[in-house]
Design an enzyme around this catalytic site. Structure first.
Site, PDB file in Angstrom:
ATOM      1  N   ASN A  37       0.737  -1.248   0.168  1.00 20.27           N
ATOM      2  CA  ASN A  37       0.009  -0.001   0.029  1.00 20.27           C
ATOM      3  C   ASN A  37       0.884   1.296  -0.086  1.00 20.27           C
ATOM      4  OD1 ASN A  37      -2.303   1.509   0.200  1.00 20.27           O
ATOM      5  ND2 ASN A  37      -2.866   0.832   2.214  1.00 20.27           N
ATOM      6  N   HIS A 122     -14.584  -3.744  10.389  1.00 16.44           N
ATOM      7  CA  HIS A 122     -14.104  -2.503  11.095  1.00 16.44           C
ATOM      8  C   HIS A 122     -15.114  -1.820  11.167  1.00 16.44           C
ATOM      9  CE1 HIS A 122      -9.836  -2.614   9.092  1.00 16.44           C
ATOM     10  NE2 HIS A 122      -9.942  -3.970   9.628  1.00 16.44           N
ATOM     11  N   ARG A 147     -14.135  -4.749  14.840  1.00 18.05           N
ATOM     12  CA  ARG A 147     -13.016  -3.921  15.413  1.00 18.05           C
ATOM     13  C   ARG A 147     -13.892  -2.436  15.427  1.00 18.05           C
ATOM     14  NH1 ARG A 147      -7.893  -1.364  12.202  1.00 18.05           N
ATOM     15  NH2 ARG A 147      -9.540  -0.182  11.477  1.00 18.05           N
ATOM     16  N   TYR A 159      -8.926   7.807  12.697  1.00 21.73           N
ATOM     17  CA  TYR A 159      -8.381   6.704  12.159  1.00 21.73           C
ATOM     18  C   TYR A 159      -9.318   5.506  12.225  1.00 21.73           C
ATOM     19  CZ  TYR A 159      -6.132   2.203  12.318  1.00 21.73           C
ATOM     20  OH  TYR A 159      -6.119   0.747  12.018  1.00 21.73           O
ATOM     21  N   ASP A 220      -7.485  -1.241  17.437  1.00 16.88           N
ATOM     22  CA  ASP A 220      -6.193  -0.957  16.794  1.00 16.88           C
ATOM     23  C   ASP A 220      -5.247   0.762  17.083  1.00 16.88           C
ATOM     24  OD1 ASP A 220      -3.913  -0.887  15.082  1.00 16.88           O
ATOM     25  OD2 ASP A 220      -5.249  -1.374  13.237  1.00 16.88           O
ATOM     26  N   GLU A 246      -4.389  -3.871  19.199  1.00 16.88           N
ATOM     27  CA  GLU A 246      -3.355  -3.953  18.265  1.00 16.88           C
ATOM     28  C   GLU A 246      -2.431  -2.960  18.043  1.00 16.88           C
ATOM     29  OE1 GLU A 246      -5.417  -4.551  14.511  1.00 16.88           O
ATOM     30  OE2 GLU A 246      -3.806  -4.172  13.271  1.00 16.88           O
ATOM     31  N   ARG A 293       0.145 -10.726  13.499  1.00 15.03           N
ATOM     32  CA  ARG A 293      -0.897  -9.779  12.492  1.00 15.03           C
ATOM     33  C   ARG A 293      -0.412 -10.078  11.144  1.00 15.03           C
ATOM     34  NH1 ARG A 293      -4.953  -8.251  11.651  1.00 15.03           N
ATOM     35  NH2 ARG A 293      -4.949  -6.110  11.210  1.00 15.03           N
ATOM     36  N   HIS A 322      -3.576 -10.239   8.857  1.00 14.99           N
ATOM     37  CA  HIS A 322      -3.845  -8.633   8.277  1.00 14.99           C
ATOM     38  C   HIS A 322      -4.767  -8.988   6.954  1.00 14.99           C
ATOM     39  CE1 HIS A 322      -2.316  -4.560   6.889  1.00 14.99           C
ATOM     40  NE2 HIS A 322      -3.349  -4.407   7.850  1.00 14.99           N
ATOM     41  N   ASP A 326      -6.220  -3.602   1.393  1.00 17.36           N
ATOM     42  CA  ASP A 326      -5.041  -3.510   0.418  1.00 17.36           C
ATOM     43  C   ASP A 326      -4.293  -4.818   0.315  1.00 17.36           C
ATOM     44  OD1 ASP A 326      -4.649  -1.763   3.319  1.00 17.36           O
ATOM     45  OD2 ASP A 326      -2.860  -2.647   2.730  1.00 17.36           O
ATOM     46  N   GLU A 349      -8.589 -11.050   9.733  1.00 12.66           N
ATOM     47  CA  GLU A 349      -9.536  -9.501   9.394  1.00 12.66           C
ATOM     48  C   GLU A 349     -10.029  -9.643   8.028  1.00 12.66           C
ATOM     49  OE1 GLU A 349      -6.612  -6.483   9.002  1.00 12.66           O
ATOM     50  OE2 GLU A 349      -8.012  -4.981   9.625  1.00 12.66           O
ATOM     51  N   TRP A 412       1.315   7.105  12.219  1.00 11.68           N
ATOM     52  CA  TRP A 412      -0.007   6.826  11.703  1.00 11.68           C
ATOM     53  C   TRP A 412      -0.280   5.493  12.016  1.00 11.68           C
ATOM     54  CZ3 TRP A 412      -2.853   4.242   8.191  1.00 11.68           C
ATOM     55  CH2 TRP A 412      -4.289   4.799   7.999  1.00 11.68           C
TER      56      TRP A 412
HETATM   57  O1  EZ4 Z   1      -3.918   0.946   8.141  1.00 12.04           O
HETATM   58  O2  EZ4 Z   1      -3.749  -1.986   5.811  1.00 12.04           O
HETATM   59  O3  EZ4 Z   1      -5.342  -3.331  11.159  1.00 12.04           O
HETATM   60  N1  EZ4 Z   1      -5.685  -2.692   9.931  1.00 12.04           N
HETATM   61  C1  EZ4 Z   1      -4.787  -1.694   9.567  1.00 12.04           C
HETATM   62  C2  EZ4 Z   1      -4.989  -1.341   8.182  1.00 12.04           C
HETATM   63  C3  EZ4 Z   1      -3.767  -0.363   7.564  1.00 12.04           C
HETATM   64  C4  EZ4 Z   1      -3.520  -0.568   6.277  1.00 12.04           C
HETATM   65  C5  EZ4 Z   1      -2.342   0.211   5.743  1.00 12.04           C
HETATM   66  O4  EZ4 Z   1      -1.893  -0.285   4.459  1.00 12.04           O
HETATM   67  O5  EZ4 Z   1      -4.096  -1.329  10.443  1.00 12.04           O
HETATM   68  O6  EZ4 Z   1      -6.295  -0.717   7.815  1.00 12.04           O
HETATM   69 CO    CO Z   2      -3.773  -2.758  11.970  1.00 12.32          CO
END
Ligand code: EZ4
Ligand code: CO
Length: 412
Positions: A37, A122, A147, A159, A220, A246, A293, A322, A326, A349, A412
């Site tokens: 990504n 999410h 989540r 976020y 997260d 997370e 993860r 994960h 992406d 996820e 971030w």
């Molecule tokens: O921000 O995959 O747990 N999931 C995450 C994702 C990440 C993106 C980064 O490319 O933290 O949403």
């Molecule tokens: Co994450």
């Protein structure tokens, strides 16, 4: 089964994806996901310039040998670009082997250890009513684990987006099934850790009050905390019985987690930006985490992530692969085959891809009663429609970044 051609396909239906397609002399094709990504084209160049020429003429059955050859012969080891490229080759070779054997990949990995994979989605909202609606919408779609991310009072950006609408309503920015924003510069967001730490426990108290004790909840922290802040958050969230917390700290400093562990029993998940077993060496051996993860896509493929998970199993640490948008449908399929086969699967996820993405990648996984299954087609069970893929050329897109109120760049 000799590799005759290797093609790198870049397509951007709802977001950018990089796919490696191998074709053998007997006409079989195998796919691997190499999407990194925001840095997609670096992997494209790595594959096209330095990997594809090495693959032509090789025996596609030799998965482990090819992995070791690509890893060791480069001299320069590890790193997200290298490991995503190797992952794509490894995954495509497993796809080919499955097709050659007439079996789904999970059968080649030892067969199913369960009937389906628990998945989480999410949910997010700027405030509690919006968050509750989002949780209910996920439950209506069948999610059995969720989540939870919310806006923090005083901060403009949140976020953890679930819907484009959330962001469109906020600032008119289009997020395209991902936090990465199309454009030539990363979007700047704001962050304040003290406000966040005050706010998050109140959110989980409210969610437990509304949805009861049973629903598995995840959160997260996205690498934003210092070790002592992470310890405070883990402790503050204990009453709400999280499935996991997370990425509490930027875990390249693994010792930081000793401090976190000393202070909280909230389960910890780490590793979406890790790419080899070496990144996990200390945190697994010292039992500093509960969930791994890593994605197949970013961790050297099915072969290497299986080694990580087998190591983790010795410490009762489970998978939590994960699976944001992406990870392409090819990467997701690889995750599902691996997750179905290993004993220490934890949770997967799962964010839905957009309709255009589902047209480009024809998939055969199923999603029933909150459980995912990769399906029983030979190989991974995903095919790429080149005509559809060709309609969507690469679009530059970057993940956002944070600045504190005084202008300092923050994680971030
Ligand atoms: O921000 O995959 O747990 N999931 C995450 C994702 C990440 C993106 C980064 O490319 O933290 O949403
Ligand atoms: Co994450």
């Amino acid at each position: 089964m000799i590799i005759d051609s290797a093609e790198v396909i870049v397509t951007s239906p709802d977001r950018n994806f990089v796919t490696l397609k191998l074709t053998t002399d007997d006409g079989l094709t195998g796919l691997g996901d190499a999407t990194l990504n925001g840095r997609e084209l670096a992997v494209v160049a790595y594959l096209k310039d330095h990997v594809v020429p090495l693959l032509l003429g090789r025996d596609a059955h030799r998965i482990e040998d090819t992995w070791q050859f690509l890893y060791r012969s480069a001299y320069w080891r590890r790193g997200p670009v290298t490991m995503a490229a190797i992952a794509a080759v490894d995954t495509a070779l497993w796809d080919l082997k499955g097709k050659a054997a007439g079996m789904p990949v999970y059968q080649l990995l030892g067969g199913a250890s369960r009937t389906g994979l628990l998945a989480y989605g999410h949910a997010s909202g700027r405030d509690l009513p919006e968050l509750f609606d989002s949780i209910r919408a996920h439950q209506a779609q069948g999610y059995k684990a969720i989540r939870v991310q919310t806006g923090v009072p005083g901060l403009k950006s949140i976020y953890g987006i679930a819907s484009n609408a959330t962001y469109e309503a906020m600032d008119g920015v289009r997020y395209d099934h991902e936090p990465a924003q199309r454009g030539s510069l990363p979007a700047e967001e704001d962050w304040d850790t003290r406000s966040y730490l005050r706010h998050v426990p109140t959110v989980f108290e409210a969610v437990r009050g509304e949805f009861g004790p049973e629903l598995p909840l995840l959160h997260d922290a996205h690498h934003r905390l210092t070790p002592v802040q992470a310890a405070q958050l883990g402790k503050a969230l204990e009453p709400y019985d999280l499935f996991w917390l997370e990425d509490v700290t930027p875990a390249e400093n693994q010792e930081a987690l000793r401090l976190v562990r000393r202070h909280t029993t909230t389960p910890l998940a780490i590793g979406e930006i890790f790419n080899t077993v070496w990144d996990y060496q200390q945190i697994i051996r010292e039992q500093l985490i509960d969930y791994v993860r890593s994605a197949v896509t970013h961790t050297g493929g099915i072969s290497h992530l299986k080694k990580v998970l087998d190591y983790a199993a010795q410490y009762q640490i489970k998978s939590g692969m994960h699976g944001p948008t992406d990870i392409s449908p090819v990467g997701m399929a690889a995750a599902l085959h691996l997750g179905l086969s290993v004993h220490n699967f934890g949770i997967q996820e799962y964010m839905r891809h957009g309709a255009r993405t589902d047209q480009v990648f024809q998939q055969s996984f199923t999603w029933q009663d909150g459980l995912l299954h990769p399906g029983d087609r030979p190989g991974l069970g995903v095919e790429l429609d080149l005509d559809e893929a060709g309609k969507y050329p690469y679009v530059q897109a970057y993940l956002p970044f944070n600045r504190l109120a005084d202008g300092t760049v923050h994680d971030w």
